[in-house]
Write an enzyme that holds these catalytic residues in place. Structure first.
Site, PDB file in Angstrom:
ATOM      1  N   ASP A 176      25.508   6.005  45.377  1.00 16.49           N
ATOM      2  CA  ASP A 176      24.594   5.122  44.603  1.00 16.49           C
ATOM      3  C   ASP A 176      23.409   4.499  45.320  1.00 16.49           C
ATOM      4  OD1 ASP A 176      25.776   3.392  46.182  1.00 16.49           O
ATOM      5  OD2 ASP A 176      26.670   1.869  44.933  1.00 16.49           O
ATOM      6  N   HIS A 194       1.857  22.099  57.057  1.00 17.87           N
ATOM      7  CA  HIS A 194       2.856  20.675  56.472  1.00 17.87           C
ATOM      8  C   HIS A 194       3.823  20.553  57.576  1.00 17.87           C
ATOM      9  CE1 HIS A 194       1.357  21.936  52.289  1.00 17.87           C
ATOM     10  NE2 HIS A 194       0.345  21.276  52.965  1.00 17.87           N
ATOM     11  N   ASP A 232      -1.818  13.478  60.507  1.00 13.65           N
ATOM     12  CA  ASP A 232      -2.504  13.216  59.075  1.00 13.65           C
ATOM     13  C   ASP A 232      -1.493  12.293  58.458  1.00 13.65           C
ATOM     14  OD1 ASP A 232      -3.266  13.812  56.489  1.00 13.65           O
ATOM     15  OD2 ASP A 232      -2.965  15.883  56.691  1.00 13.65           O
ATOM     16  N   ASP A 266      -5.885   9.437  52.827  1.00 11.38           N
ATOM     17  CA  ASP A 266      -5.393  10.389  53.492  1.00 11.38           C
ATOM     18  C   ASP A 266      -6.342  10.859  54.439  1.00 11.38           C
ATOM     19  OD1 ASP A 266      -4.558  13.050  53.865  1.00 11.38           O
ATOM     20  OD2 ASP A 266      -5.344  13.854  51.887  1.00 11.38           O
ATOM     21  N   HIS A 311      -7.282  26.512  54.307  1.00 11.24           N
ATOM     22  CA  HIS A 311      -7.147  25.652  53.347  1.00 11.24           C
ATOM     23  C   HIS A 311      -8.354  25.347  52.681  1.00 11.24           C
ATOM     24  CE1 HIS A 311      -8.032  22.276  56.014  1.00 11.24           C
ATOM     25  NE2 HIS A 311      -7.121  22.570  56.768  1.00 11.24           N
ATOM     26  N   HIS A 320      -9.887  17.356  48.171  1.00 10.68           N
ATOM     27  CA  HIS A 320      -9.141  17.441  46.983  1.00 10.68           C
ATOM     28  C   HIS A 320      -9.416  15.867  46.540  1.00 10.68           C
ATOM     29  CE1 HIS A 320      -6.254  15.122  49.189  1.00 10.68           C
ATOM     30  NE2 HIS A 320      -6.102  16.309  50.061  1.00 10.68           N
ATOM     31  N   HIS A 332      -3.079  14.065  46.132  1.00 11.78           N
ATOM     32  CA  HIS A 332      -3.903  15.138  45.525  1.00 11.78           C
ATOM     33  C   HIS A 332      -3.987  14.516  44.076  1.00 11.78           C
ATOM     34  CE1 HIS A 332      -2.580  18.522  48.769  1.00 11.78           C
ATOM     35  NE2 HIS A 332      -3.198  17.423  49.039  1.00 11.78           N
ATOM     36  N   GLU A 338     -11.887  17.541  54.539  1.00 11.92           N
ATOM     37  CA  GLU A 338     -10.990  17.915  55.457  1.00 11.92           C
ATOM     38  C   GLU A 338     -11.007  19.238  56.223  1.00 11.92           C
ATOM     39  OE1 GLU A 338      -7.014  18.220  54.050  1.00 11.92           O
ATOM     40  OE2 GLU A 338      -7.677  17.313  52.104  1.00 11.92           O
ATOM     41  N   TYR A 385      -7.220  26.336  63.093  1.00  8.26           N
ATOM     42  CA  TYR A 385      -5.904  26.074  63.636  1.00  8.26           C
ATOM     43  C   TYR A 385      -5.635  27.654  64.454  1.00  8.26           C
ATOM     44  CZ  TYR A 385      -6.208  23.018  59.989  1.00  8.26           C
ATOM     45  OH  TYR A 385      -6.432  21.783  59.226  1.00  8.26           O
ATOM     46  N   ARG A 413      -7.974  19.121  62.759  1.00 10.60           N
ATOM     47  CA  ARG A 413      -8.359  19.021  61.347  1.00 10.60           C
ATOM     48  C   ARG A 413      -9.091  17.418  61.437  1.00 10.60           C
ATOM     49  NH1 ARG A 413      -4.260  20.335  58.597  1.00 10.60           N
ATOM     50  NH2 ARG A 413      -3.109  18.149  58.394  1.00 10.60           N
ATOM     51  N   GLU A 453     -10.433  14.689  58.932  1.00 15.18           N
ATOM     52  CA  GLU A 453     -10.067  14.416  57.437  1.00 15.18           C
ATOM     53  C   GLU A 453     -10.549  12.925  57.051  1.00 15.18           C
ATOM     54  OE1 GLU A 453      -6.339  14.666  55.404  1.00 15.18           O
ATOM     55  OE2 GLU A 453      -7.171  14.830  53.821  1.00 15.18           O
TER      56      GLU A 453
HETATM   57  N1  GLY Z   1      -2.301  15.100  53.589  1.00 11.51           N
HETATM   58  C1  GLY Z   1      -2.223  15.933  52.714  1.00 11.51           C
HETATM   59  C2  GLY Z   1      -3.544  16.702  52.641  1.00 11.51           C
HETATM   60  O1  GLY Z   1      -4.317  16.584  53.533  1.00 11.51           O
HETATM   61  O2  GLY Z   1      -3.814  17.267  51.592  1.00 11.51           O
HETATM   62 MN    MN Z   2      -5.919  15.867  52.317  1.00 10.90          MN
HETATM   63 MN    MN Z   3      -4.131  14.939  54.869  1.00 10.67          MN
END
Ligand code: GLY
Ligand code: MN
Ligand code: MN
Length: 432
Positions: free
Chosen positions: A37, A236, A253, A264, A343, A347, A354, A377, A381, A399, A401
Protein backbone atom coordinates in the site's frame (compact mmCIF):
# COMPACT_ATOMS: atom_id res chain seq x y z
CA UNK A 1 -0.07 29.01 -4.26
CA UNK A 2 -1.62 28.88 -7.71
CA UNK A 3 -2.96 31.98 -9.39
CA UNK A 4 -6.73 31.75 -9.14
CA UNK A 5 -7.75 34.46 -11.61
CA UNK A 6 -5.30 33.06 -14.12
CA UNK A 7 -6.94 29.65 -13.90
CA UNK A 8 -10.29 31.23 -14.72
CA UNK A 9 -8.71 33.02 -17.64
CA UNK A 10 -7.20 29.80 -18.99
CA UNK A 11 -10.57 28.05 -18.89
CA UNK A 12 -12.25 31.05 -20.49
CA UNK A 13 -9.66 31.16 -23.28
CA UNK A 14 -10.06 27.47 -23.97
CA UNK A 15 -13.81 27.57 -24.01
CA UNK A 16 -13.76 30.61 -26.29
CA UNK A 17 -11.61 28.65 -28.72
CA UNK A 18 -14.00 25.70 -29.06
CA UNK A 19 -17.57 25.07 -30.21
CA UNK A 20 -20.38 25.84 -27.81
CA UNK A 21 -21.83 22.33 -28.06
CA UNK A 22 -18.73 20.64 -26.71
CA UNK A 23 -18.18 19.36 -23.18
CA UNK A 24 -14.58 18.91 -22.18
CA UNK A 25 -13.99 16.14 -19.69
CA UNK A 26 -10.73 16.39 -17.83
CA UNK A 27 -9.48 13.28 -16.10
CA UNK A 28 -7.01 13.32 -13.22
CA UNK A 29 -3.85 11.21 -13.34
CA UNK A 30 -4.04 7.78 -11.69
CA UNK A 31 -2.11 7.06 -8.53
CA UNK A 32 0.70 4.61 -8.93
CA UNK A 33 1.42 1.91 -6.44
CA UNK A 34 5.03 1.13 -5.60
CA UNK A 35 4.41 -1.97 -3.57
CA UNK A 36 1.78 -3.16 -1.08
CA UNK A 37 0.00 0.00 0.00
CA UNK A 38 2.96 2.31 -0.62
CA UNK A 39 2.37 4.86 -3.35
CA UNK A 40 4.75 6.92 -5.45
CA UNK A 41 4.35 10.65 -4.77
CA UNK A 42 1.28 11.77 -6.69
CA UNK A 43 1.71 14.11 -9.66
CA UNK A 44 -1.43 15.52 -11.25
CA UNK A 45 -1.91 15.25 -15.02
CA UNK A 46 -0.44 18.47 -16.43
CA UNK A 47 -3.45 19.42 -18.59
CA UNK A 48 -5.77 18.78 -15.63
CA UNK A 49 -3.52 20.86 -13.39
CA UNK A 50 -3.18 23.66 -15.94
CA UNK A 51 -6.93 24.13 -16.11
CA UNK A 52 -7.96 23.39 -12.51
CA UNK A 53 -4.90 23.34 -10.16
CA UNK A 54 -6.80 20.58 -8.39
CA UNK A 55 -4.20 18.27 -6.84
CA UNK A 56 -6.15 15.11 -5.94
CA UNK A 57 -6.42 11.85 -7.81
CA UNK A 58 -9.81 10.28 -8.55
CA UNK A 59 -11.25 13.52 -9.92
CA UNK A 60 -13.12 14.43 -13.09
CA UNK A 61 -13.69 18.02 -14.21
CA UNK A 62 -16.23 19.18 -16.79
CA UNK A 63 -15.79 22.39 -18.70
CA UNK A 64 -19.05 23.56 -20.26
CA UNK A 65 -18.76 26.47 -22.65
CA UNK A 66 -22.47 27.27 -22.38
CA UNK A 67 -22.28 30.54 -20.45
CA UNK A 68 -20.12 33.68 -20.87
CA UNK A 69 -17.32 32.45 -18.64
CA UNK A 70 -18.10 28.80 -19.17
CA UNK A 71 -18.83 26.47 -16.29
CA UNK A 72 -16.46 24.37 -14.23
CA UNK A 73 -17.94 21.27 -12.59
CA UNK A 74 -15.79 19.09 -10.39
CA UNK A 75 -16.33 15.50 -9.26
CA UNK A 76 -13.83 14.50 -6.59
CA UNK A 77 -13.34 12.46 -3.45
CA UNK A 78 -15.79 13.39 -0.69
CA UNK A 79 -14.33 15.02 2.38
CA UNK A 80 -13.23 12.14 4.54
CA UNK A 81 -12.22 12.49 8.19
CA UNK A 82 -10.40 9.17 8.23
CA UNK A 83 -8.55 10.02 5.02
CA UNK A 84 -7.58 13.35 6.57
CA UNK A 85 -6.16 11.59 9.61
CA UNK A 86 -4.14 9.09 7.59
CA UNK A 87 -3.14 11.06 4.53
CA UNK A 88 -4.17 14.69 5.07
CA UNK A 89 -5.27 16.95 2.25
CA UNK A 90 -8.85 15.73 1.91
CA UNK A 91 -10.34 18.64 -0.01
CA UNK A 92 -13.98 17.68 -0.37
CA UNK A 93 -16.73 19.51 -2.23
CA UNK A 94 -17.05 22.69 -0.15
CA UNK A 95 -13.36 23.46 -0.62
CA UNK A 96 -13.53 22.46 -4.28
CA UNK A 97 -15.88 25.43 -4.69
CA UNK A 98 -14.30 27.79 -2.18
CA UNK A 99 -10.62 27.23 -2.91
CA UNK A 100 -10.59 25.87 -6.45
CA UNK A 101 -13.46 27.90 -7.84
CA UNK A 102 -15.69 25.05 -9.04
CA UNK A 103 -19.16 26.32 -9.97
CA UNK A 104 -20.60 23.01 -8.81
CA UNK A 105 -18.89 20.19 -6.93
CA UNK A 106 -20.01 16.59 -6.40
CA UNK A 107 -18.61 13.47 -4.85
CA UNK A 108 -16.96 11.23 -7.45
CA UNK A 109 -19.35 8.38 -6.61
CA UNK A 110 -22.12 10.53 -8.08
CA UNK A 111 -20.44 10.63 -11.48
CA UNK A 112 -22.74 8.07 -13.09
CA UNK A 113 -25.88 9.66 -11.64
CA UNK A 114 -25.05 13.30 -12.36
CA UNK A 115 -23.02 13.31 -15.56
CA UNK A 116 -26.03 12.78 -17.88
CA UNK A 117 -27.55 16.03 -16.53
CA UNK A 118 -24.74 17.94 -18.20
CA UNK A 119 -25.05 16.20 -21.53
CA UNK A 120 -27.85 17.34 -23.75
CA UNK A 121 -28.50 15.42 -26.97
CA UNK A 122 -26.51 17.96 -29.02
CA UNK A 123 -23.41 17.75 -26.90
CA UNK A 124 -20.14 16.18 -27.98
CA UNK A 125 -17.73 15.09 -25.26
CA UNK A 126 -13.99 15.07 -25.45
CA UNK A 127 -11.58 13.63 -22.93
CA UNK A 128 -8.32 15.16 -22.01
CA UNK A 129 -5.81 13.25 -19.89
CA UNK A 130 -6.34 9.62 -20.69
CA UNK A 131 -3.97 7.74 -18.40
CA UNK A 132 -6.62 6.82 -15.84
CA UNK A 133 -8.18 3.62 -17.13
CA UNK A 134 -10.55 3.23 -14.17
CA UNK A 135 -12.14 6.65 -14.68
CA UNK A 136 -12.18 6.27 -18.46
CA UNK A 137 -14.10 3.01 -18.12
CA UNK A 138 -16.64 4.64 -15.82
CA UNK A 139 -17.03 7.62 -18.15
CA UNK A 140 -17.37 5.41 -21.21
CA UNK A 141 -20.17 3.49 -19.55
CA UNK A 142 -22.12 6.70 -18.91
CA UNK A 143 -21.34 8.16 -22.31
CA UNK A 144 -22.15 4.86 -23.99
CA UNK A 145 -25.56 4.82 -22.34
CA UNK A 146 -26.08 8.40 -23.50
CA UNK A 147 -24.85 7.45 -27.02
CA UNK A 148 -22.14 10.08 -26.91
CA UNK A 149 -18.85 8.33 -27.34
CA UNK A 150 -15.84 10.58 -27.30
CA UNK A 151 -14.54 11.13 -30.77
CA UNK A 152 -10.82 10.70 -31.43
CA UNK A 153 -10.65 13.38 -34.07
CA UNK A 154 -12.22 15.97 -31.81
CA UNK A 155 -9.97 14.89 -28.99
CA UNK A 156 -6.94 15.85 -31.02
CA UNK A 157 -8.38 19.31 -31.66
CA UNK A 158 -9.15 19.94 -28.00
CA UNK A 159 -5.80 18.63 -26.90
CA UNK A 160 -4.11 20.91 -29.37
CA UNK A 161 -6.14 23.91 -28.19
CA UNK A 162 -5.03 23.32 -24.60
CA UNK A 163 -1.44 22.71 -25.64
CA UNK A 164 -1.34 25.90 -27.69
CA UNK A 165 -2.39 27.79 -24.56
CA UNK A 166 0.27 26.00 -22.51
CA UNK A 167 2.94 26.86 -25.08
CA UNK A 168 2.81 30.62 -24.46
CA UNK A 169 3.72 31.29 -20.87
CA UNK A 170 1.96 33.95 -18.80
CA UNK A 171 3.93 36.28 -16.48
CA UNK A 172 2.91 34.05 -13.54
CA UNK A 173 4.16 30.93 -15.30
CA UNK A 174 7.38 32.69 -16.26
CA UNK A 175 7.98 33.60 -12.64
CA UNK A 176 7.58 29.94 -11.68
CA UNK A 177 9.91 28.81 -14.47
CA UNK A 178 12.45 31.48 -13.53
CA UNK A 179 12.36 30.38 -9.90
CA UNK A 180 12.73 26.70 -10.84
CA UNK A 181 15.72 27.53 -13.04
CA UNK A 182 17.31 29.68 -10.33
CA UNK A 183 17.00 26.97 -7.71
CA UNK A 184 18.45 24.40 -10.10
CA UNK A 185 21.30 26.69 -11.14
CA UNK A 186 22.18 27.12 -7.47
CA UNK A 187 22.14 23.35 -7.06
CA UNK A 188 24.55 22.96 -9.99
CA UNK A 189 26.89 25.46 -8.33
CA UNK A 190 26.73 23.44 -5.10
CA UNK A 191 27.44 20.25 -7.05
CA UNK A 192 30.53 21.82 -8.63
CA UNK A 193 31.76 22.91 -5.22
CA UNK A 194 31.12 19.49 -3.67
CA UNK A 195 32.66 17.47 -6.49
CA UNK A 196 36.00 15.78 -5.91
CA UNK A 197 37.69 12.47 -6.68
CA UNK A 198 36.74 9.71 -4.24
CA UNK A 199 33.10 10.75 -3.81
CA UNK A 200 30.29 8.84 -5.46
CA UNK A 201 27.93 10.16 -8.13
CA UNK A 202 24.98 9.68 -5.76
CA UNK A 203 26.68 11.84 -3.15
CA UNK A 204 26.74 14.71 -5.63
CA UNK A 205 23.10 13.90 -6.42
CA UNK A 206 22.41 14.33 -2.69
CA UNK A 207 23.83 17.88 -2.86
CA UNK A 208 21.43 18.69 -5.71
CA UNK A 209 18.41 17.32 -3.88
CA UNK A 210 19.35 19.18 -0.72
CA UNK A 211 19.47 22.48 -2.60
CA UNK A 212 16.18 21.79 -4.38
CA UNK A 213 14.32 21.06 -1.17
CA UNK A 214 15.99 23.83 0.86
CA UNK A 215 14.86 26.38 -1.68
CA UNK A 216 11.20 25.56 -2.00
CA UNK A 217 11.12 22.85 -4.63
CA UNK A 218 9.32 19.65 -3.68
CA UNK A 219 10.13 17.43 -6.65
CA UNK A 220 12.56 16.83 -9.45
CA UNK A 221 11.33 17.53 -12.96
CA UNK A 222 12.92 14.25 -14.15
CA UNK A 223 15.35 11.70 -12.72
CA UNK A 224 18.76 13.28 -12.01
CA UNK A 225 21.59 12.33 -14.32
CA UNK A 226 24.94 12.44 -12.49
CA UNK A 227 27.26 10.78 -14.95
CA UNK A 228 31.04 10.65 -14.72
CA UNK A 229 33.60 9.36 -17.20
CA UNK A 230 32.12 6.80 -19.59
CA UNK A 231 28.66 7.26 -18.02
CA UNK A 232 28.52 10.78 -19.48
CA UNK A 233 28.23 9.15 -22.90
CA UNK A 234 25.03 7.30 -21.86
CA UNK A 235 22.33 9.85 -22.64
CA UNK A 236 19.74 8.62 -20.12
CA UNK A 237 22.11 7.36 -17.41
CA UNK A 238 20.41 7.56 -13.99
CA UNK A 239 22.20 4.86 -12.02
CA UNK A 240 24.41 7.52 -10.40
CA UNK A 241 26.43 4.88 -8.56
CA UNK A 242 30.00 5.25 -9.81
CA UNK A 243 33.04 6.52 -7.96
CA UNK A 244 34.31 9.89 -9.20
CA UNK A 245 37.82 9.66 -10.63
CA UNK A 246 40.39 12.37 -11.17
CA UNK A 247 40.80 13.02 -14.89
CA UNK A 248 37.15 12.26 -15.69
CA UNK A 249 34.44 14.71 -16.61
CA UNK A 250 31.18 14.81 -14.69
CA UNK A 251 27.98 15.56 -16.62
CA UNK A 252 25.04 16.61 -14.46
CA UNK A 253 21.61 16.96 -16.05
CA UNK A 254 19.28 17.93 -13.21
CA UNK A 255 16.37 20.29 -12.73
CA UNK A 256 13.75 20.78 -10.07
CA UNK A 257 10.07 21.61 -10.29
CA UNK A 258 8.76 24.76 -8.69
CA UNK A 259 4.97 25.00 -8.29
CA UNK A 260 4.85 22.12 -10.82
CA UNK A 261 6.92 24.04 -13.41
CA UNK A 262 10.08 22.35 -14.63
CA UNK A 263 13.67 23.38 -15.13
CA UNK A 264 16.19 21.37 -17.11
CA UNK A 265 19.88 22.24 -16.80
CA UNK A 266 23.04 20.39 -17.78
CA UNK A 267 26.58 21.28 -16.87
CA UNK A 268 29.72 19.27 -17.60
CA UNK A 269 32.89 19.82 -15.62
CA UNK A 270 36.09 18.05 -14.53
CA UNK A 271 35.94 15.92 -11.38
CA UNK A 272 39.30 17.34 -10.22
CA UNK A 273 38.44 20.95 -11.06
CA UNK A 274 40.76 21.35 -14.09
CA UNK A 275 39.82 20.54 -17.68
CA UNK A 276 42.37 18.44 -19.59
CA UNK A 277 43.42 19.85 -22.99
CA UNK A 278 41.15 17.38 -24.85
CA UNK A 279 38.20 18.03 -22.54
CA UNK A 280 38.71 21.76 -23.04
CA UNK A 281 38.68 21.44 -26.83
CA UNK A 282 35.45 19.43 -26.94
CA UNK A 283 33.84 21.65 -24.30
CA UNK A 284 34.62 24.80 -26.27
CA UNK A 285 32.93 23.42 -29.40
CA UNK A 286 29.76 22.63 -27.45
CA UNK A 287 29.83 26.01 -25.73
CA UNK A 288 30.33 27.80 -29.05
CA UNK A 289 27.29 26.00 -30.47
CA UNK A 290 25.20 26.75 -27.40
CA UNK A 291 26.10 30.43 -27.35
CA UNK A 292 25.45 30.78 -31.08
CA UNK A 293 21.99 29.24 -30.67
CA UNK A 294 21.13 31.49 -27.74
CA UNK A 295 22.30 34.53 -29.71
CA UNK A 296 20.06 33.54 -32.63
CA UNK A 297 16.84 33.19 -30.63
CA UNK A 298 14.15 35.81 -31.22
CA UNK A 299 10.57 35.91 -32.48
CA UNK A 300 10.19 34.75 -36.07
CA UNK A 301 13.15 32.35 -36.06
CA UNK A 302 12.04 28.94 -37.35
CA UNK A 303 12.29 26.04 -34.90
CA UNK A 304 14.41 23.81 -37.17
CA UNK A 305 16.93 26.57 -37.92
CA UNK A 306 18.31 26.12 -34.39
CA UNK A 307 19.11 22.45 -34.94
CA UNK A 308 20.60 23.26 -38.36
CA UNK A 309 22.89 25.88 -36.82
CA UNK A 310 23.85 23.51 -34.01
CA UNK A 311 24.68 20.66 -36.35
CA UNK A 312 26.83 22.93 -38.50
CA UNK A 313 28.95 24.25 -35.63
CA UNK A 314 29.44 20.80 -34.12
CA UNK A 315 30.27 19.25 -37.48
CA UNK A 316 32.80 21.96 -38.30
CA UNK A 317 34.36 21.62 -34.85
CA UNK A 318 34.73 17.85 -35.18
CA UNK A 319 36.07 18.29 -38.70
CA UNK A 320 38.79 20.68 -37.48
CA UNK A 321 39.87 18.03 -34.96
CA UNK A 322 39.91 15.28 -37.56
CA UNK A 323 37.20 13.36 -35.70
CA UNK A 324 35.04 13.71 -38.80
CA UNK A 325 36.53 13.63 -42.24
CA UNK A 326 35.09 14.96 -45.50
CA UNK A 327 33.16 17.98 -46.71
CA UNK A 328 30.97 19.78 -44.17
CA UNK A 329 27.98 19.82 -46.52
CA UNK A 330 28.01 16.09 -47.10
CA UNK A 331 28.74 15.29 -43.44
CA UNK A 332 25.66 17.31 -42.54
CA UNK A 333 23.62 15.86 -45.40
CA UNK A 334 24.36 12.26 -44.42
CA UNK A 335 24.13 13.01 -40.68
CA UNK A 336 27.67 11.81 -39.90
CA UNK A 337 27.69 14.06 -36.84
CA UNK A 338 25.25 11.61 -35.21
CA UNK A 339 28.22 9.44 -34.30
CA UNK A 340 29.00 12.13 -31.67
CA UNK A 341 25.84 14.22 -31.38
CA UNK A 342 22.66 12.18 -31.61
CA UNK A 343 19.86 14.24 -30.06
CA UNK A 344 17.93 17.42 -30.76
CA UNK A 345 19.16 20.77 -29.45
CA UNK A 346 15.87 21.93 -27.91
CA UNK A 347 12.46 21.01 -26.55
CA UNK A 348 9.61 23.02 -25.06
CA UNK A 349 9.67 23.43 -21.28
CA UNK A 350 6.79 24.14 -18.91
CA UNK A 351 4.65 22.04 -16.60
CA UNK A 352 6.35 19.06 -18.22
CA UNK A 353 10.06 18.88 -18.82
CA UNK A 354 9.41 17.87 -22.42
CA UNK A 355 6.47 20.18 -22.58
CA UNK A 356 3.48 20.01 -24.90
CA UNK A 357 3.07 22.01 -28.08
CA UNK A 358 3.53 21.33 -31.78
CA UNK A 359 6.88 21.97 -33.37
CA UNK A 360 5.21 22.26 -36.76
CA UNK A 361 2.11 24.09 -37.95
CA UNK A 362 0.49 22.88 -41.17
CA UNK A 363 3.50 20.62 -41.71
CA UNK A 364 5.93 23.57 -41.59
CA UNK A 365 8.37 24.29 -38.75
CA UNK A 366 6.80 26.96 -36.58
CA UNK A 367 8.36 30.34 -35.88
CA UNK A 368 9.33 31.25 -32.33
CA UNK A 369 7.04 33.66 -30.51
CA UNK A 370 7.51 35.77 -27.40
CA UNK A 371 6.90 33.86 -24.15
CA UNK A 372 7.70 30.44 -25.53
CA UNK A 373 10.11 28.63 -23.20
CA UNK A 374 12.50 25.90 -24.27
CA UNK A 375 15.90 24.35 -23.66
CA UNK A 376 19.12 24.84 -25.61
CA UNK A 377 21.25 21.73 -25.22
CA UNK A 378 23.96 20.80 -27.70
CA UNK A 379 26.38 18.02 -26.77
CA UNK A 380 29.26 15.87 -27.95
CA UNK A 381 29.72 12.32 -26.66
CA UNK A 382 32.79 10.23 -27.48
CA UNK A 383 32.36 6.77 -26.01
CA UNK A 384 35.36 4.50 -25.42
CA UNK A 385 36.26 2.29 -28.39
CA UNK A 386 34.58 4.67 -30.84
CA UNK A 387 35.79 3.50 -34.22
CA UNK A 388 38.47 5.64 -35.80
CA UNK A 389 38.89 7.85 -32.73
CA UNK A 390 42.17 8.20 -30.86
CA UNK A 391 42.02 7.00 -27.25
CA UNK A 392 42.81 10.47 -25.91
CA UNK A 393 39.26 11.55 -26.80
CA UNK A 394 37.48 8.58 -25.22
CA UNK A 395 34.94 9.03 -22.43
CA UNK A 396 34.51 12.72 -23.01
CA UNK A 397 30.79 13.46 -22.75
CA UNK A 398 29.80 17.12 -22.76
CA UNK A 399 26.34 18.67 -22.80
CA UNK A 400 25.54 22.26 -21.88
CA UNK A 401 21.85 22.94 -21.37
CA UNK A 402 20.07 26.15 -20.47
CA UNK A 403 16.42 27.19 -20.29
CA UNK A 404 15.38 30.22 -22.30
CA UNK A 405 12.30 32.34 -22.80
CA UNK A 406 11.77 34.12 -26.12
CA UNK A 407 11.49 37.87 -25.55
CA UNK A 408 10.50 40.72 -27.87
CA UNK A 409 13.96 41.07 -29.37
CA UNK A 410 15.98 38.10 -28.15
CA UNK A 411 15.71 35.74 -25.23
CA UNK A 412 16.13 35.60 -21.48
CA UNK A 413 18.34 32.78 -20.21
CA UNK A 414 16.43 31.61 -17.15
CA UNK A 415 19.29 29.38 -15.95
CA UNK A 416 22.09 31.90 -16.44
CA UNK A 417 23.25 31.67 -12.80
CA UNK A 418 24.89 28.30 -13.45
CA UNK A 419 28.45 28.99 -14.67
CA UNK A 420 29.49 27.54 -18.01
CA UNK A 421 32.66 29.39 -19.09
CA UNK A 422 35.69 27.20 -18.42
CA UNK A 423 37.44 29.92 -16.40
CA UNK A 424 34.32 30.47 -14.26
CA UNK A 425 33.88 26.75 -13.58
CA UNK A 426 37.54 26.28 -12.72
CA UNK A 427 37.67 29.24 -10.40
CA UNK A 428 34.47 28.16 -8.64
CA UNK A 429 35.79 24.63 -8.17
CA UNK A 430 39.19 25.74 -6.97
CA UNK A 431 38.16 28.46 -4.52
CA UNK A 432 37.69 27.13 -1.03
N1 GLY B 1 16.74 16.13 -18.95
C1 GLY B 1 16.08 15.70 -20.10
C2 GLY B 1 16.47 16.45 -21.29
O1 GLY B 1 17.47 17.12 -21.26
O2 GLY B 1 15.79 16.48 -22.26
MN1 MN C 1 16.41 18.89 -21.97
MN1 MN D 1 18.30 17.89 -19.48
Amino acid sequence: MFNFSELKKRRRQLMAAIDKDVVIILISAPESLRNGDVHYPYRQDSDFYYLTAFPESNAVALLLPDSKDGKFILFSRPYDVIESIWNGQSIGQENAKKIYGADEAYAIDQLEARLPDFLTTKVRCYYLGSQNQVLIKRLNEVLGRASQLACQEGLVEITQAVHELRLRKSPYELDCLRKAARISAQAHIKAMQACRPGRYEYQIEAELLYEFYQNGSRAVAYPNIVASGSNACILHYTDNSALLKSGDLLLIDAGCEYQSYASDITRSFPVNGRFSPEQKIIYEIVLKAQQALIAAIKPGVLWDSLQARCVRIITEGLLDLGLLKGEPESLIENKSYKKFYMHGCSHWLGLDVHDVGCYKLNKKWRPLEANMVFTVEPGIYIAAQTEGVDEKWWNIGVRIEDDVCVMKDGCEVLSQDAPKKISDIESLMNSS
